[in-house]
Design a protein around this motif. Structure first.
Motif, PDB file in Angstrom:
ATOM      1  N   PHE A  73       0.865  -1.175   0.000  1.00 41.59           N
ATOM      2  CA  PHE A  73       0.000   0.000   0.000  1.00 41.59           C
ATOM      3  C   PHE A  73       0.900   1.222   0.000  1.00 41.59           C
ATOM      4  O   PHE A  73       2.100   1.093   0.245  1.00 41.59           O
ATOM      5  N   PRO A  74       0.333   2.421  -0.215  1.00 40.04           N
ATOM      6  CA  PRO A  74       1.178   3.620  -0.187  1.00 40.04           C
ATOM      7  C   PRO A  74       1.742   3.850   1.225  1.00 40.04           C
ATOM      8  O   PRO A  74       1.055   3.578   2.219  1.00 40.04           O
ATOM      9  N   VAL A  75       2.967   4.343   1.301  1.00 39.70           N
ATOM     10  CA  VAL A  75       3.513   4.722   2.616  1.00 39.70           C
ATOM     11  C   VAL A  75       2.704   5.899   3.161  1.00 39.70           C
ATOM     12  O   VAL A  75       2.527   6.063   4.357  1.00 39.70           O
ATOM     13  N   LEU A  76       2.186   6.705   2.202  1.00 44.84           N
ATOM     14  CA  LEU A  76       1.401   7.891   2.582  1.00 44.84           C
ATOM     15  C   LEU A  76      -0.084   7.525   2.557  1.00 44.84           C
ATOM     16  O   LEU A  76      -0.576   7.010   1.550  1.00 44.84           O
ATOM     17  N   GLU A  77      -0.776   7.758   3.649  1.00 42.34           N
ATOM     18  CA  GLU A  77      -2.203   7.427   3.724  1.00 42.34           C
ATOM     19  C   GLU A  77      -2.968   8.631   4.247  1.00 42.34           C
ATOM     20  O   GLU A  77      -2.355   9.552   4.811  1.00 42.34           O
ATOM     21  N   SER A  78      -4.289   8.610   4.088  1.00 46.37           N
ATOM     22  CA  SER A  78      -5.092   9.641   4.752  1.00 46.37           C
ATOM     23  C   SER A  78      -4.900   9.497   6.260  1.00 46.37           C
ATOM     24  O   SER A  78      -4.921   8.380   6.800  1.00 46.37           O
ATOM     25  N   GLU A  79      -4.720  10.622   6.919  1.00 39.17           N
ATOM     26  CA  GLU A  79      -4.524  10.607   8.374  1.00 39.17           C
ATOM     27  C   GLU A  79      -5.703   9.921   9.074  1.00 39.17           C
ATOM     28  O   GLU A  79      -5.536   9.250  10.090  1.00 39.17           O
ATOM     29  N   ALA A  80      -6.882  10.039   8.470  1.00 40.32           N
ATOM     30  CA  ALA A  80      -8.111   9.507   9.099  1.00 40.32           C
ATOM     31  C   ALA A  80      -8.015   8.012   9.399  1.00 40.32           C
ATOM     32  O   ALA A  80      -8.647   7.504  10.325  1.00 40.32           O
ATOM     33  N   LEU A  81      -7.169   7.321   8.610  1.00 33.67           N
ATOM     34  CA  LEU A  81      -7.029   5.865   8.772  1.00 33.67           C
ATOM     35  C   LEU A  81      -6.472   5.507  10.156  1.00 33.67           C
ATOM     36  O   LEU A  81      -6.681   4.399  10.657  1.00 33.67           O
ATOM     37  N   PHE A  82      -5.761   6.477  10.749  1.00 31.30           N
ATOM     38  CA  PHE A  82      -5.040   6.152  12.000  1.00 31.30           C
ATOM     39  C   PHE A  82      -5.559   6.958  13.180  1.00 31.30           C
ATOM     40  O   PHE A  82      -4.978   6.932  14.259  1.00 31.30           O
ATOM     41  N   ILE A  83      -6.651   7.713  12.953  1.00 26.88           N
ATOM     42  CA  ILE A  83      -7.155   8.539  14.057  1.00 26.88           C
ATOM     43  C   ILE A  83      -8.086   7.684  14.907  1.00 26.88           C
ATOM     44  O   ILE A  83      -9.233   7.447  14.552  1.00 26.88           O
ATOM     45  N   ARG A  84      -7.538   7.185  16.019  1.00 29.89           N
ATOM     46  CA  ARG A  84      -8.364   6.427  16.962  1.00 29.89           C
ATOM     47  C   ARG A  84      -8.278   7.156  18.300  1.00 29.89           C
ATOM     48  O   ARG A  84      -7.252   7.767  18.608  1.00 29.89           O
ATOM     49  N   LYS A  85      -9.334   7.092  19.066  1.00 28.03           N
ATOM     50  CA  LYS A  85      -9.397   7.936  20.270  1.00 28.03           C
ATOM     51  C   LYS A  85      -9.053   7.176  21.547  1.00 28.03           C
ATOM     52  O   LYS A  85      -9.530   7.491  22.618  1.00 28.03           O
TER      53      LYS A  85
END
Ligand SMILES: OCc1cccc(Br)n1
Length: 444
Positions: A65-77
């Motif tokens: 996969f791309p090294v660069l992803e949408s930040e949203a993929l990793f935003i967990r609270k």
């Protein structure tokens, strides 16, 4: 001889164009990152080849996969460290993006994207660079390569048992034994069952896991403080910490009873371990929760029994990650295995492989006007699958022999005038010193 064979130009280097002012750059890689010069790249390729060969021997397919992803993929609270250290920024299109800190969310994204076009179960593996941005005060790396194997679409514990088997297979291939390394295994359902007894809201589950995962890294009263801040009572915390100290499945069954999923899953896993033949590698340890919020069931981590190193690898079941991204609620499990700790362990155990540059032939023209002939000889050998280091400029023979020694060349092929006139080249076997002439069309 000392003179230049073929009388070529000495190594004159032209000055830079005057319009480019020389601006001295820092030749080191960015802080926290690594270059891989040839000797390091050989070790990295050796390690990744083992990762790939084990994955393929288990019937897994490689993905990336791309090294660069949408930040949203990793935003967990859930307060994870991986979130605090996210290497994220806003791109020129004002999009919030991040260098991936792990591979699993990308894998989940691709599975959802593929939807019905792929049939379950999926067995995918990847070897990819992952990033974190942390203050360099701790001098830790900001990138590493992770091997991941994931099974998508299998709810049974057989999937986790298969994954652990693949890691054991890797360890055996590189000479690591069950006396060097073990796996601590537990299930987050242990924690879930305790929290349910105290009616702790389900939405706090991920946060509690992230706090518990810090148990060996921060003082216990800090852990207690953080759990209290989630609204847990002193009694609940005491009970939870007591359960998490259990190291025997029998004891766990006494406490939680045999009816719960946690005990059933773990008993099944240990029974399968027997069948796979890796029982000596695993042990139950209720304190293992792992630091990623999305795990939901069995979790495991590889550790060095001497306790000198950080976790070697880790993984577990994450049955709801896909649905949190809007996909179907597909069961999944997987692991991540970093490229750094394993090298430290292999070094410790004296198991690092000797990897030197190997080339089969070094081909050299003895006169400058024979360069073309040497190129033809090199091409012929390469077409026959041989590796050839072609000497590209006129060099003294002494230089050629020195280079042949450094590259561990097996044969030296000299293209000389008198031999070439007779359609021949001379061959020197560098290990034995044996030397002979051979017709070009017989050379292989
Ligand atoms: O293991 C956590 C992690 C994630 C990204 C990069 C590095 Br170095 N370490």
């Amino acid at each position: 001889s000392g003179d230049n064979v073929g009388g070529g130009r000495s190594g004159a280097i032209s000055p830079p164009p005057i319009e480019d002012s020389v601006q001295k750059i820092d030749v080191n890689p960015p802080r926290g990152t690594r270059d891989f010069p040839p000797e390091d790249m050989r070790l990295r390729n050796w390690l990744f080849n083992h990762f790939r060969e084990v994955s393929r021997s288990f019937g897994f397919e490689e993905v990336d996969f791309p090294v660069l992803e949408s930040e949203a993929l990793f935003i967990r609270k859930a307060g994870e460290e991986i979130r605090d250290q996210l290497y994220c920024f806003e791109d020129r299109g004002n999009r919030r993006v991040a260098l991936r800190p792990e591979l699993t969310p990308s894998l989940a994204r691709l599975v959802i994207q593929k939807g019905k076009s792929v049939s379950l179960p999926l067995k995918w593996f990847a070897v990819g660079q992952c990033w974190r941005y942390e203050r360099m005060t701790r001098g830790r790396r900001r990138e590493h390569y992770q091997w991941n194997m994931d099974i998508i679409g299998v709810p049974e514990v057989m999937a986790e048992a298969e994954l652990i088997s693949s890691i054991v297979t890797f360890f055996k291939r590189v000479g690591i034994t069950a006396s060097d390394v073990g796996f601590k295994v537990s299930s987050r359902k242990v924690l879930q069952e305790v929290l349910r007894c105290y009616s702790i809201p389900e939405n706090l589950f991920g946060k509690v896991c992230v706090i518990i995962d810090k148990m060996e890294k921060i003082p216990i009263d800090e852990i207690t403080k953080e759990l209290k801040s989630l609204g847990m009572s002193e009694e609940a915390i005491k009970d939870l910490l007591q359960v998490l100290s259990i190291k025997s499945l029998t004891k766990l069954e006494e406490i939680l009873g045999a009816a719960g999923e946690a005990v059933a899953d773990l008993k099944q896993l240990f029974s399968l371990a027997e069948k796979f033949g890796y029982s000596e590698w695993i042990q139950f340890d209720a304190s293992v929760v792992r630091g990623l919020a999305y795990y939901t069931g069995i979790v495991f981590e590889g550790f060095d029994r001497e306790g000198k190193l950080r976790a070697i690898c880790g993984g577990g079941r994450y049955d709801h990650l896909l649905s949190t991204f809007g996909g179907d609620d597909v069961p999944a499990c997987g692991f991540g295995f970093g490229d750094a700790v394993i090298i430290e362990l292999l070094k410790e155990k004296g198991l690092l492989p000797e990897l030197s540059l190997q080339v089969e032939n070094i081909v050299c023209a003895l006169d400058h006007y024979l360069q073309g002939a040497a190129a033809a000889v090199a091409t012929r050998l390469r077409e026959k699958g041989q590796s050839v280091d072609l000497v590209l400029e006129s060099k003294p023979l002494k230089w050629v022999f020195k280079r042949a020694a450094r590259t561990n060349a097996q044969r030296l092929i000299l293209v000389g005038n008198s031999e070439w006139q007779r359609g021949m080249v001379s061959v020197k076997i560098l290990s034995s010193g044996e030397q002979y002439e051979i017709k070009l069309d017989e050379l292989e």
